[in-house]
Design a protein around this motif. Structure first.
Motif, mmCIF file in Angstrom:
data_model
loop_
_atom_site.group_PDB
_atom_site.id
_atom_site.type_symbol
_atom_site.label_atom_id
_atom_site.label_comp_id
_atom_site.label_asym_id
_atom_site.label_seq_id
_atom_site.Cartn_x
_atom_site.Cartn_y
_atom_site.Cartn_z
ATOM 1 N N VAL A 74 35.053 -16.342 27.355
ATOM 2 C CA VAL A 74 35.204 -15.354 28.410
ATOM 3 C C VAL A 74 34.100 -15.646 29.289
ATOM 4 O O VAL A 74 34.354 -15.581 30.261
ATOM 5 C CB VAL A 74 34.836 -14.074 27.825
ATOM 6 C CG1 VAL A 74 34.580 -12.589 28.770
ATOM 7 C CG2 VAL A 74 36.123 -13.342 26.688
ATOM 8 N N HIS A 75 32.590 -15.615 29.069
ATOM 9 C CA HIS A 75 31.803 -15.568 29.797
ATOM 10 C C HIS A 75 31.325 -17.564 30.100
ATOM 11 O O HIS A 75 30.782 -17.240 31.347
ATOM 12 C CB HIS A 75 30.376 -15.595 29.284
ATOM 13 C CG HIS A 75 30.292 -13.908 29.009
ATOM 14 N ND1 HIS A 75 30.328 -13.341 30.036
ATOM 15 C CD2 HIS A 75 30.665 -13.059 28.140
ATOM 16 C CE1 HIS A 75 30.468 -11.433 30.124
ATOM 17 N NE2 HIS A 75 30.762 -11.552 28.588
ATOM 18 N N TYR A 76 31.583 -18.178 29.427
ATOM 19 C CA TYR A 76 30.857 -19.834 29.420
ATOM 20 C C TYR A 76 32.128 -20.970 30.503
ATOM 21 O O TYR A 76 32.036 -22.085 29.826
ATOM 22 C CB TYR A 76 30.360 -20.092 29.038
ATOM 23 C CG TYR A 76 28.813 -19.092 28.661
ATOM 24 C CD1 TYR A 76 27.406 -19.295 29.549
ATOM 25 C CD2 TYR A 76 28.657 -18.203 27.063
ATOM 26 C CE1 TYR A 76 26.790 -18.112 29.358
ATOM 27 C CE2 TYR A 76 27.469 -18.019 27.262
ATOM 28 C CZ TYR A 76 26.570 -17.616 28.514
ATOM 29 O OH TYR A 76 25.703 -17.145 28.141
ATOM 30 N N GLU A 79 37.856 -21.081 32.902
ATOM 31 C CA GLU A 79 39.654 -20.388 33.140
ATOM 32 C C GLU A 79 39.714 -19.887 30.710
ATOM 33 O O GLU A 79 39.210 -20.927 30.890
ATOM 34 C CB GLU A 79 40.607 -20.960 33.494
ATOM 35 C CG GLU A 79 41.616 -20.702 33.448
ATOM 36 C CD GLU A 79 42.541 -21.370 34.678
ATOM 37 O OE1 GLU A 79 43.734 -21.500 34.005
ATOM 38 O OE2 GLU A 79 42.181 -21.720 35.505
ATOM 39 N N ILE A 80 39.852 -19.022 31.411
ATOM 40 C CA ILE A 80 40.167 -18.550 30.135
ATOM 41 C C ILE A 80 41.489 -18.793 29.345
ATOM 42 O O ILE A 80 42.430 -19.269 30.292
ATOM 43 C CB ILE A 80 40.103 -16.453 29.937
ATOM 44 C CG1 ILE A 80 38.762 -16.278 29.365
ATOM 45 C CG2 ILE A 80 40.989 -16.474 28.351
ATOM 46 C CD1 ILE A 80 39.145 -14.670 29.038
ATOM 47 N N PRO A 81 41.933 -19.564 27.774
ATOM 48 C CA PRO A 81 43.057 -20.294 27.622
ATOM 49 C C PRO A 81 43.566 -19.283 27.249
ATOM 50 O O PRO A 81 43.799 -18.533 27.681
ATOM 51 C CB PRO A 81 42.169 -20.804 25.969
ATOM 52 C CG PRO A 81 41.146 -20.625 26.142
ATOM 53 C CD PRO A 81 40.539 -19.663 26.852
ATOM 54 N N LYS A 82 44.698 -19.855 28.261
ATOM 55 C CA LYS A 82 46.400 -19.108 27.897
ATOM 56 C C LYS A 82 47.424 -19.406 26.707
ATOM 57 O O LYS A 82 48.221 -18.645 26.951
ATOM 58 C CB LYS A 82 47.105 -20.536 29.002
ATOM 59 C CG LYS A 82 46.646 -20.336 30.674
ATOM 60 C CD LYS A 82 46.170 -19.189 30.931
ATOM 61 C CE LYS A 82 46.328 -19.406 32.548
ATOM 62 N NZ LYS A 82 44.919 -18.355 32.780
ATOM 63 N N VAL A 83 46.526 -19.627 25.659
ATOM 64 C CA VAL A 83 47.288 -19.314 24.231
ATOM 65 C C VAL A 83 46.392 -18.370 24.329
ATOM 66 O O VAL A 83 45.465 -17.270 24.692
ATOM 67 C CB VAL A 83 46.777 -20.376 23.624
ATOM 68 C CG1 VAL A 83 47.654 -22.019 23.607
ATOM 69 C CG2 VAL A 83 44.839 -20.235 22.827
ATOM 70 N N ASN A 84 47.744 -17.330 22.696
ATOM 71 C CA ASN A 84 46.744 -15.929 22.384
ATOM 72 C C ASN A 84 45.894 -15.950 21.603
ATOM 73 O O ASN A 84 45.091 -17.392 21.186
ATOM 74 C CB ASN A 84 47.898 -15.769 21.167
ATOM 75 C CG ASN A 84 49.391 -15.156 21.787
ATOM 76 O OD1 ASN A 84 49.289 -14.991 23.078
ATOM 77 N ND2 ASN A 84 50.779 -15.786 20.413
ATOM 78 N N TYR A 85 45.114 -15.117 22.269
ATOM 79 C CA TYR A 85 43.159 -15.362 21.656
ATOM 80 C C TYR A 85 43.148 -15.612 19.997
ATOM 81 O O TYR A 85 42.252 -16.047 19.652
ATOM 82 C CB TYR A 85 42.720 -14.197 22.059
ATOM 83 C CG TYR A 85 42.807 -13.432 23.312
ATOM 84 C CD1 TYR A 85 42.615 -14.866 24.098
ATOM 85 C CD2 TYR A 85 42.889 -12.509 24.321
ATOM 86 C CE1 TYR A 85 42.355 -14.551 25.274
ATOM 87 C CE2 TYR A 85 43.056 -12.233 25.428
ATOM 88 C CZ TYR A 85 42.672 -12.977 25.777
ATOM 89 O OH TYR A 85 42.391 -12.857 27.620
ATOM 90 N N TYR A 140 43.609 -14.266 37.499
ATOM 91 C CA TYR A 140 43.776 -15.233 37.179
ATOM 92 C C TYR A 140 43.234 -15.655 35.878
ATOM 93 O O TYR A 140 43.490 -16.579 35.184
ATOM 94 C CB TYR A 140 44.435 -16.161 38.035
ATOM 95 C CG TYR A 140 45.180 -17.487 37.961
ATOM 96 C CD1 TYR A 140 46.659 -16.970 37.667
ATOM 97 C CD2 TYR A 140 43.641 -18.670 37.548
ATOM 98 C CE1 TYR A 140 46.681 -18.911 36.850
ATOM 99 C CE2 TYR A 140 44.774 -19.996 37.391
ATOM 100 C CZ TYR A 140 45.817 -19.736 37.142
ATOM 101 O OH TYR A 140 47.225 -21.163 36.918
ATOM 102 N N ILE A 141 41.621 -15.935 36.803
ATOM 103 C CA ILE A 141 40.915 -17.273 35.516
ATOM 104 C C ILE A 141 40.432 -16.064 33.944
ATOM 105 O O ILE A 141 40.420 -16.880 33.401
ATOM 106 C CB ILE A 141 39.746 -17.202 36.790
ATOM 107 C CG1 ILE A 141 38.407 -15.992 37.092
ATOM 108 C CG2 ILE A 141 40.027 -18.183 37.503
ATOM 109 C CD1 ILE A 141 37.210 -16.555 36.209
ATOM 110 N N LEU A 142 41.095 -14.517 34.483
ATOM 111 C CA LEU A 142 40.363 -14.150 33.207
ATOM 112 C C LEU A 142 42.077 -13.970 32.234
ATOM 113 O O LEU A 142 42.717 -12.705 30.784
ATOM 114 C CB LEU A 142 39.664 -12.969 32.904
ATOM 115 C CG LEU A 142 38.261 -13.003 33.277
ATOM 116 C CD1 LEU A 142 37.735 -11.622 33.870
ATOM 117 C CD2 LEU A 142 38.029 -13.636 33.084
ATOM 118 N N ASN A 143 43.103 -14.390 32.516
ATOM 119 C CA ASN A 143 44.192 -14.571 31.870
ATOM 120 C C ASN A 143 44.482 -13.140 31.810
ATOM 121 O O ASN A 143 45.027 -13.067 30.548
ATOM 122 C CB ASN A 143 44.488 -14.728 30.950
ATOM 123 C CG ASN A 143 44.772 -15.867 30.033
ATOM 124 O OD1 ASN A 143 46.154 -15.443 30.637
ATOM 125 N ND2 ASN A 143 45.446 -15.564 28.509
#
Length: 179
Positions: A74-76, A79-85, A140-143
């Motif tokens: 999230v912080h570093y 862009e957060i991955p587009k896959v399921n967390y 967008y960047i935080l999905n």
């Protein structure tokens, strides 16, 4: 350990005790030699003085690893991955997500998803205060699926809309200028 400063502090404490490390990474230290019970207690005490905790039980270590993966995600990252967390965390830790989720909830009293949301909201606040991106770009960047979803989650957790939160910063800056 999520910062370079924490890593440096741990390395310094290990060096003071004459311990040689192979790896000092996010929430993990690998030492070359066996550590005596006395040195272990001393290391634990010295780290506690600096505000760090030495974890030696498997559940606590696993929880810290989960938290570190989420914080890094999230912080570093840009862009957060587009896959399921769940897939992302499971892949990073090479463990079954159901097991990770159950242990996390049992120990922390919240779900992994709630922990992720808390950190995403903190990241949104940070990005809003930097004032370099609009809500669309942030969502967008935080999905987030949409700006509306981001806004409703933000309001649910902070009691404020993202726009009002941003305005508070601007009002605070204006007040400081008038002093």
């Amino acid at each position: 350990m999520v910062s370079l400063r924490c890593k440096m502090l741990v390395k310094e404490e290990l060096k003071k005790l004459g311990l040689h490390y192979v790896i000092v990474d996010l929430g993990m230290v690998e030492i070359l030699e066996d550590i005596s019970p006395n040195k272990f207690i001393e290391l634990k005490k010295d780290l506690a003085i600096s505000g760090l905790e030495l974890l030696d039980d498997k559940k606590s270590i696993l929880i810290e690893k989960i938290k570190n993966v989420i914080i890094e995600m999230v912080h570093y990252t840009d862009e957060i991955p587009k896959v399921n967390y769940s897939d992302y965390i499971s892949e990073k830790l090479h463990q079954d997500y159901t097991y990770l989720s159950n242990v996390f909830s049992e120990v922390k009293g919240i779900t992994i998803q709630q922990f992720i949301i808390q950190h995403k909201i903190e990241r949104v606040k940070e990005l809003l205060l930097y004032d370099e991106m609009n809500l669309t770009e942030i969502s967008y960047i935080l999905n987030y699926s949409s700006v509306a979803h981001l806004s409703s989650q933000f309001k649910k957790h902070t009691g404020l809309s993202p726009t009002f939160f941003k305005q508070l910063k601007q009002k605070r800056n204006q007040n400081l200028e008038n002093i």
